[in-house]
Design an enzyme around this catalytic site. Structure first.
Site, PDB file in Angstrom:
ATOM      1  N   GLN A  25       0.865  -1.173   0.000  1.00 21.94           N
ATOM      2  CA  GLN A  25       0.000   0.000   0.000  1.00 21.94           C
ATOM      3  C   GLN A  25       0.906   1.229   0.000  1.00 21.94           C
ATOM      4  O   GLN A  25       1.992   1.218   0.584  1.00 21.94           O
ATOM      5  CB  GLN A  25      -0.914   0.030   1.231  1.00 21.94           C
ATOM      6  CG  GLN A  25      -1.956  -1.074   1.256  1.00 21.94           C
ATOM      7  CD  GLN A  25      -3.158  -0.753   0.377  1.00 21.94           C
ATOM      8  OE1 GLN A  25      -3.018  -0.171  -0.699  1.00 21.94           O
ATOM      9  NE2 GLN A  25      -4.332  -1.151   0.816  1.00 21.94           N
ATOM     10  N   SER A  26       0.468   2.309  -0.640  1.00 23.80           N
ATOM     11  CA  SER A  26       1.361   3.436  -0.884  1.00 23.80           C
ATOM     12  C   SER A  26       1.672   4.249   0.364  1.00 23.80           C
ATOM     13  O   SER A  26       2.781   4.753   0.528  1.00 23.80           O
ATOM     14  CB  SER A  26       0.762   4.365  -1.956  1.00 23.80           C
ATOM     15  OG  SER A  26       0.652   3.672  -3.184  1.00 23.80           O
ATOM     16  N   THR A  27       0.715   4.410   1.268  1.00 21.13           N
ATOM     17  CA  THR A  27       0.911   5.268   2.435  1.00 21.13           C
ATOM     18  C   THR A  27       0.429   4.557   3.689  1.00 21.13           C
ATOM     19  O   THR A  27      -0.412   3.645   3.618  1.00 21.13           O
ATOM     20  CB  THR A  27       0.138   6.594   2.276  1.00 21.13           C
ATOM     21  OG1 THR A  27      -1.266   6.309   2.207  1.00 21.13           O
ATOM     22  CG2 THR A  27       0.573   7.344   1.029  1.00 21.13           C
ATOM     23  N   GLN A  30      -3.326   4.550   3.914  1.00 17.16           N
ATOM     24  CA  GLN A  30      -3.998   3.525   3.128  1.00 17.16           C
ATOM     25  C   GLN A  30      -3.934   2.166   3.816  1.00 17.16           C
ATOM     26  O   GLN A  30      -4.891   1.391   3.780  1.00 17.16           O
ATOM     27  CB  GLN A  30      -3.357   3.437   1.738  1.00 17.16           C
ATOM     28  CG  GLN A  30      -3.632   4.641   0.852  1.00 17.16           C
ATOM     29  CD  GLN A  30      -3.002   4.497  -0.517  1.00 17.16           C
ATOM     30  OE1 GLN A  30      -2.347   3.501  -0.804  1.00 17.16           O
ATOM     31  NE2 GLN A  30      -3.198   5.493  -1.366  1.00 17.16           N
ATOM     32  N   GLY A  66       3.036   0.747   3.179  1.00 21.09           N
ATOM     33  CA  GLY A  66       3.217   2.167   3.468  1.00 21.09           C
ATOM     34  C   GLY A  66       4.308   2.830   2.657  1.00 21.09           C
ATOM     35  O   GLY A  66       4.694   3.959   2.963  1.00 21.09           O
TER      36      GLY A  66
END
Length: 697
Positions: A25-27, A30, A66
């Site tokens: 997941q990107s962040t 999220q 993340g």
């Protein structure tokens, strides 16, 4: 047991190797909020099991939760996946979609290329792809390109919405201390009166002293602190009072939000490669010049100063910086040179620098830029004390009509600043009293039986009361500046003194910085040109009017120590028939002095005759007289002895006894005798007596 899925591209050699499930997941937000997406990615393990991989051959890689997929840097999970594929240990790579694996075409194509070399399958929700086959490889390449394009579209849409809100002034960002958002989201002045007074005191003090360091010194001198209102986090909205430093003053003075203007785009970020152990790309922020700010909305919210004052402050701050540009004036300092930062070279037009003579008080204005930059000769160098005196004289004459108005404005400005400093102390004490009262209410609100809490609250209350007592004591001991400055009797005295501006200018209490500041208010620059005997001074006033002066050049040290030509002429006339010692007595009696200001002596006269090749008609040494006679009629002892038929020792005895008129320039020096016919007739011997040495027997 899930149903078995068969696929012609999945062969036995693939099932014998591991199936790698990549989850990302990107962040962190999220990871926290997009739970369904995370569950779908973990469910790929079940899908791999359906394709025939045993559970002990299925490996989940979720270290990159993340982390953005824009680059492979910092993604340990992706690096591990690439290594496993490169070593041929993976039979398939499973991911929800191509964007989970990489958002960069370079990382995606590198992964597909390695998968093709090691015969590793790529599996997503849409199907199974074999990178060794051209059509599958082409399709995977298109998917990677679309994934990268998708990231670009998302960024463009977000940035477009951000810029649209910035264009209308609705984009919210962190406000500087002194400005806050009200419940409706509008920018307003900080409701805390002490905070507002601190900001106004900073701007007013800078308006007076003209330097950021001067503001810091003013706050330190009056023991004032400056607030910081925290933004975000657990301390959002809280105030912290700290000692004001130079960087904080510059941040306040350079911030256009204090003018009531909304500005977006003061800085710009760009990516740079940071050298290190591994390739890293990091964003660097640089300031954008005011002319290139993309969005500027005036009168957007209440402010502390006007836009015109802000621009004036920026020019002053820029003028104070001389490190990278020699055409700026520089901040005012305590040096003796009154025209610091105002002097221009009349030959090349460059700004002249300042240095001081050995005494540290006499300034010299130099134009040495050509020498420093190109190794050429110094353009010109001028002694500055007389130049300063001439400019100050013209300045005081120009100030005569407006002295009273300037004095009244200065008194009002100083009084207002002193009143604000006193008000700051009142607000500090008031805040301390409020904190003490708040601590008292907390203590009284707690259950008395709960001593675990009551003891701490009581201790805090006592500390607050002690702080109030300390501040009240310091406030009482501190002299009230505003009361002292607005006293009617002192105001009358100051006005009376201000009417005599020259006396105020020469007063010992007036500092060099204050004198330079006054000159800078009226004078734009002073152009100096050195002539043969004079210095041309062109004063350009702030009104663009020009005043020209010519002042005599100060003598060079050699000329200042040179003997007066009148004294030399008198010495030349006396040297014909007067001895050096007698010349010294005559010159001293007539009031002449040497080049160093001392009375004439015999040695000085001799040195002058030697330097200017002046012959003497009355030398002190007989060897300088060819015939033994001087111009004043005196002769040597040997000549006198021949005329009188005696020995030289007899002549010396007669001079000492007074029988002969003889003089000596120095003790035990040669005798110079004046012989008259009467003296010769009286003392001449018929014949010279000869002496023979008596034998030893």
């Amino acid at each position: 047991m899930p149903p078995r899925l068969a696929h012609p591209k999945i062969r036995t050699e693939h099932l014998d190797r591991r199936a790698l499930i990549y989850i990302r997941q990107s962040t962190p937000m999220q990871v926290r909020d997009n739970i369904a997406s995370t569950a779908r990615q973990y469910d790929l393990a079940r899908r791999a099991e359906q394709f025939g991989w045993p559970k002990d051959h299925i490996h989940v890689i979720d270290q990159d939760q993340g982390h953005s997929g824009a680059s492979a840097v910092g993604r340990d999970g992706f690096q591990y996946l690439m290594a496993e594929v490169g070593f041929g240990r993976a039979g398939a790579v499973l991911s929800l979609e191509a964007s989970r694996l990489a958002r960069s075409c370079s990382d995606w194509c590198r992964l597909i290329e390695i998968c093709g070399l090691t015969d590793t399958l790529v599996i997503d929700e849409d199907g199974v792809y074999d990178p060794t086959q051209y059509n599958d490889r082409l399709l995977l390449g298109i998917k990677g390109t679309m994934s990268e394009a998708e990231l670009h579209w998302i960024r463009s849409r977000l940035l477009g919405g951000k810029l649209e809100k910035a264009r209308t002034g609705q984009l919210r960002s962190r406000l500087p201390t002194g400005l806050v958002y009200d419940p409706a989201g509008q920018t307003v002045l900080d409701p805390d009166e002490q905070v507002r007074q601190s900001l106004r005191l900073v701007f007013d003090t800078f308006e007076q002293v003209g330097a950021a360091l001067g503001v810091v010194q003013y706050f330190a001198e009056h023991r004032l602190q400056f607030p910081t209102r925290h933004y975000g986090g657990s301390r959002d909205g809280q105030l912290t009072w700290r000692t004001l430093d130079h960087g904080r003053v510059l941040a306040v003075l350079h911030n256009p939000n204090y003018t009531g203007t909304y500005v977006y785009g003061r800085t710009k970020a760009r990516n740079v490669v940071v050298p290190g152990e591994e390739p890293r790309i990091k964003g660097r922020t640089r300031a954008v010049v005011a002319e290139d700010w993309p969005f500027v909305i005036h009168d957007h919210h209440p402010g502390y100063i006007t836009w015109e004052q802000f621009q004036r402050n920026q020019r002053r701050l820029l003028d104070n910086c001389t490190a990278d540009h020699q055409e700026r004036h520089g901040a005012l300092r305590e040096g003796a040179a009154l025209l610091q930062g105002l002097v221009l070279c009349g030959r090349c037009g460059r700004r002249m620098t300042i240095r001081y003579m050995d005494d540290g008080k006499t300034p010299l204005y130099e134009c040495n830029q050509l020498h420093k930059q190109y190794g050429e000769k110094t353009c010109q160098s001028l002694r500055g004390d007389r130049v300063d005196e001439a400019v100050v004289r013209v300045f005081l004459e120009a100030m005569q009509p407006a002295q009273l108005e300037v004095s009244m404005a200065a008194i009002d400005q100083i009084s207002e600043q002193a009143r604000m400093a006193d008000r700051q102390w009142e607000l500090v004490v008031e805040r301390a009293r409020y904190d003490a009262e708040l601590a008292r209410r907390r203590f009284q609100a707690v259950d008395p039986e709960n001593r675990l809490v009551a003891r701490n609250l009581e201790r805090d209350w006592e500390a607050r009361l002690a702080e109030v007592e300390r501040l009240e004591r310091e406030s009482t001991a501190r002299p009230a500046l505003s009361t002292r400055l607005v006293d009617p009797s002192e105001r009358a005295q100051i006005l009376a003194l201000a009417r005599d501006l020259p006396s105020l200018w020469q007063a010992a209490t007036t500092t060099q910085v204050e004198r330079k500041q006054l000159l800078g208010f009226l004078i734009k620059d002073v152009c100096l040109t050195r002539g043969d005997t004079t210095i041309e001074v062109a004063i350009r006033w702030r009104t663009e009017a020009c005043t020209a002066l010519n002042i005599p050049r100060p003598k060079r040290s050699c000329d200042a120590r040179r003997t007066d030509p009148a004294a030399l002429a008198r010495l030349r006339a006396l040297a014909v028939d007067t001895s050096d010692s007698r010349i010294a007595q005559i010159l001293d009696r007539e009031g002449f002095r040497s080049g160093t200001g001392r009375p004439f002596t015999t040695n000085i006269v001799k040195q002058l005759r030697y330097s200017y090749s002046i012959p003497s008609g009355c030398p002190d040494r007989p060897a300088l007289c060819g015939d033994g006679h001087r111009a004043d009629g005196r002769c040597t002892a040997s000549v006198a002895a021949d005329l009188l038929n005696v020995t030289v020792s007899t002549i010396a005895d007669w001079c000492q006894s007074g029988l002969l008129d003889g003089i000596q320039s120095t003790s035990h020096g040669p005798w110079w005798i004046r012989l008259t016919p009467e003296t010769i007739a009286r003392l001449r011997k018929p014949a010279r007596r000869s002496w023979t040495r008596r034998s030893a027997s």
